[in-house]
Write a protein that holds these residues in place. Sequence first.
Motif, mmCIF file in Angstrom:
data_model
loop_
_atom_site.group_PDB
_atom_site.id
_atom_site.type_symbol
_atom_site.label_atom_id
_atom_site.label_comp_id
_atom_site.label_asym_id
_atom_site.label_seq_id
_atom_site.Cartn_x
_atom_site.Cartn_y
_atom_site.Cartn_z
ATOM 1 N N LYS A 7 3.574 4.539 -8.774
ATOM 2 C CA LYS A 7 3.257 5.933 -8.458
ATOM 3 C C LYS A 7 3.028 6.034 -6.953
ATOM 4 C CE LYS A 7 0.057 9.671 -9.253
ATOM 5 N NZ LYS A 7 -1.290 10.013 -9.614
ATOM 6 N N LEU A 8 3.746 6.941 -6.326
ATOM 7 C CA LEU A 8 3.608 7.144 -4.893
ATOM 8 C C LEU A 8 2.418 8.055 -4.636
ATOM 9 C CD1 LEU A 8 7.389 7.687 -4.102
ATOM 10 C CD2 LEU A 8 6.068 5.582 -3.971
ATOM 11 N N ASP A 9 1.494 7.593 -3.786
ATOM 12 C CA ASP A 9 0.252 8.311 -3.559
ATOM 13 C C ASP A 9 0.329 9.341 -2.429
ATOM 14 O OD1 ASP A 9 -0.969 6.780 -5.543
ATOM 15 O OD2 ASP A 9 -1.504 5.213 -4.123
ATOM 16 N N GLN A 10 1.305 9.213 -1.557
ATOM 17 C CA GLN A 10 1.389 10.100 -0.395
ATOM 18 C C GLN A 10 2.500 11.130 -0.578
ATOM 19 O OE1 GLN A 10 2.021 6.652 0.211
ATOM 20 N NE2 GLN A 10 -0.028 6.051 0.758
ATOM 21 N N ASN A 11 2.474 12.158 0.298
ATOM 22 C CA ASN A 11 3.611 13.064 0.307
ATOM 23 C C ASN A 11 4.768 12.340 0.988
ATOM 24 O OD1 ASN A 11 3.664 13.516 3.177
ATOM 25 N ND2 ASN A 11 2.074 15.050 2.967
ATOM 26 N N ARG A 12 5.945 12.925 0.975
ATOM 27 C CA ARG A 12 7.143 12.243 1.473
ATOM 28 C C ARG A 12 7.040 11.840 2.936
ATOM 29 N NH1 ARG A 12 12.052 15.689 -1.254
ATOM 30 N NH2 ARG A 12 11.394 15.362 -3.378
ATOM 31 N N ARG A 13 6.527 12.715 3.768
ATOM 32 C CA ARG A 13 6.436 12.399 5.197
ATOM 33 C C ARG A 13 5.448 11.250 5.445
ATOM 34 N NH1 ARG A 13 7.952 15.671 9.811
ATOM 35 N NH2 ARG A 13 7.384 14.454 11.610
ATOM 36 N N GLN A 14 4.309 11.286 4.768
ATOM 37 C CA GLN A 14 3.334 10.204 4.918
ATOM 38 C C GLN A 14 3.911 8.878 4.432
ATOM 39 O OE1 GLN A 14 0.175 11.943 2.603
ATOM 40 N NE2 GLN A 14 -1.023 12.464 4.426
ATOM 41 N N LEU A 15 4.630 8.927 3.325
ATOM 42 C CA LEU A 15 5.253 7.723 2.791
ATOM 43 C C LEU A 15 6.280 7.163 3.781
ATOM 44 C CD1 LEU A 15 5.566 5.773 0.419
ATOM 45 C CD2 LEU A 15 7.305 7.325 -0.498
ATOM 46 N N TRP A 16 7.117 8.031 4.356
ATOM 47 C CA TRP A 16 8.106 7.622 5.349
ATOM 48 C C TRP A 16 7.424 6.954 6.555
ATOM 49 C CZ3 TRP A 16 12.967 6.562 6.441
ATOM 50 C CH2 TRP A 16 13.395 6.594 7.761
ATOM 51 N N GLU A 17 6.383 7.585 7.068
ATOM 52 C CA GLU A 17 5.696 7.045 8.247
ATOM 53 C C GLU A 17 5.018 5.703 7.941
ATOM 54 O OE1 GLU A 17 3.228 10.292 9.529
ATOM 55 O OE2 GLU A 17 4.949 11.414 10.308
ATOM 56 N N LYS A 18 4.508 5.566 6.734
ATOM 57 C CA LYS A 18 3.851 4.325 6.352
ATOM 58 C C LYS A 18 4.871 3.203 6.102
ATOM 59 C CE LYS A 18 -0.275 3.256 3.727
ATOM 60 N NZ LYS A 18 -1.148 3.695 2.652
ATOM 61 N N ALA A 19 6.024 3.561 5.564
ATOM 62 C CA ALA A 19 7.055 2.569 5.244
ATOM 63 C C ALA A 19 7.913 2.194 6.447
ATOM 64 C CB ALA A 19 7.950 3.100 4.132
ATOM 65 N N LEU A 20 8.002 3.064 7.442
ATOM 66 C CA LEU A 20 8.907 2.873 8.582
ATOM 67 C C LEU A 20 8.822 1.499 9.250
ATOM 68 C CD1 LEU A 20 11.139 4.267 10.145
ATOM 69 C CD2 LEU A 20 9.398 5.296 11.616
ATOM 70 N N PRO A 21 7.637 0.925 9.470
ATOM 71 C CA PRO A 21 7.590 -0.400 10.102
ATOM 72 C C PRO A 21 8.272 -1.506 9.281
ATOM 73 C CG PRO A 21 5.432 0.627 10.161
ATOM 74 C CD PRO A 21 6.301 1.486 9.298
ATOM 75 N N TYR A 22 8.448 -1.283 7.981
ATOM 76 C CA TYR A 22 9.042 -2.291 7.107
ATOM 77 C C TYR A 22 10.537 -2.085 6.883
ATOM 78 C CZ TYR A 22 4.113 -2.877 6.182
ATOM 79 O OH TYR A 22 2.763 -3.062 6.330
ATOM 80 N N LEU A 23 11.062 -0.970 7.350
ATOM 81 C CA LEU A 23 12.471 -0.640 7.144
ATOM 82 C C LEU A 23 13.306 -1.115 8.321
ATOM 83 C CD1 LEU A 23 11.992 3.000 5.822
ATOM 84 C CD2 LEU A 23 12.334 0.919 4.481
ATOM 85 N N LYS A 24 14.546 -1.517 8.049
ATOM 86 C CA LYS A 24 15.414 -1.952 9.133
ATOM 87 C C LYS A 24 16.729 -1.189 9.077
ATOM 88 C CE LYS A 24 17.280 -6.006 6.747
ATOM 89 N NZ LYS A 24 17.465 -7.445 6.841
ATOM 90 N N THR A 25 17.489 -1.322 10.122
ATOM 91 C CA THR A 25 18.752 -0.608 10.221
ATOM 92 C C THR A 25 19.696 -0.992 9.083
ATOM 93 O OG1 THR A 25 20.671 -0.149 11.625
ATOM 94 C CG2 THR A 25 19.685 -2.335 11.821
ATOM 95 N N PRO A 26 20.428 -0.024 8.559
ATOM 96 C CA PRO A 26 21.415 -0.354 7.537
ATOM 97 C C PRO A 26 22.687 -0.965 8.130
ATOM 98 C CG PRO A 26 21.421 1.996 7.947
ATOM 99 C CD PRO A 26 20.296 1.414 8.756
ATOM 100 N N VAL A 27 22.829 -0.906 9.451
ATOM 101 C CA VAL A 27 24.064 -1.354 10.104
ATOM 102 C C VAL A 27 24.056 -2.873 10.259
ATOM 103 C CG1 VAL A 27 25.525 -1.169 12.149
ATOM 104 C CG2 VAL A 27 24.257 0.833 11.334
ATOM 105 N N GLU A 36 0.804 -1.207 0.000
ATOM 106 C CA GLU A 36 0.000 0.000 0.000
ATOM 107 C C GLU A 36 0.848 1.272 0.000
ATOM 108 O OE1 GLU A 36 -2.877 -0.132 3.138
ATOM 109 O OE2 GLU A 36 -3.454 -2.164 2.673
ATOM 110 N N LEU A 37 2.112 1.149 -0.391
ATOM 111 C CA LEU A 37 2.973 2.329 -0.447
ATOM 112 C C LEU A 37 2.882 3.029 -1.799
ATOM 113 C CD1 LEU A 37 6.162 0.916 1.307
ATOM 114 C CD2 LEU A 37 4.357 2.323 2.307
ATOM 115 N N ALA A 38 2.505 2.278 -2.832
ATOM 116 C CA ALA A 38 2.451 2.845 -4.170
ATOM 117 C C ALA A 38 1.374 2.138 -4.985
ATOM 118 C CB ALA A 38 3.802 2.694 -4.856
ATOM 119 N N THR A 39 0.956 2.797 -6.064
ATOM 120 C CA THR A 39 0.028 2.209 -7.015
ATOM 121 C C THR A 39 0.835 1.804 -8.238
ATOM 122 O OG1 THR A 39 -1.699 3.717 -6.260
ATOM 123 C CG2 THR A 39 -2.061 2.603 -8.353
#
Length: 147
Positions: A15-35, A1-4
Motif C-alpha cells: 500500500k502506497l502511503d504518499q500521494n503520487r508526487r511525494q512518492l516520486w520525490e521519495k523514490a527518485l534517488p533510487y531510480l536510474k536512467t532507462p537508457v 519506506e515507499l510502501a507498507t
Amino acid sequence: ELATVSFECRRRVAKLDQNRRQLWEKALPYLKTPVRKRLWVGGLENRELLIAGESALAGYSMLVPPKQPVYAISTSGWKKMQNERSVKIYPYPEEAEFQLEVWRYDPQILTQEETVDPLSLYLSLQETEDERIESALEEMMEKKVQW
C-alpha cells in the motif's frame, strides 16, 4: 519506506502511503536512467519507434528540437534491428540522421502516445548539465505530469 506491506489471504499487498508526487520525490534517488546506450544511426525509415530524449522534451516544453530526431527502442528491439542489418551506426553525430536510445525496458509499455512517458523521459535526461534541458524538464514536470 515507499510502501507498507501487509498480508491478506496469503497474499502480500503493498500500500502506497504518499500521494503520487511525494512518492516520486521519495523514490527518485533510487531510480536510474532507462537508457542503456545512445547511438547515432541512419536507416530508421518506416520504423515504429517512440520519440525520446530532447525531441520528446521539445514536445513537452518550449525547448527547440535537436537537429537529429531522437528515438527510443528496447534492448530486444535493438537486437532484432541489428539482425535485420538495415540500420547503419555512425561514429560521429554529424554523419547520422537520428539518435537512437537503447532502453533497459520497452518504452512502449508506459505510454499510449507517440512519445516516451514523461517520468521515464525525466530519468533519461536528469543527469544532463545543460541549463536549457534542466529548465525544460522542470517545465514538463509541472505541466505534463498529473500528480
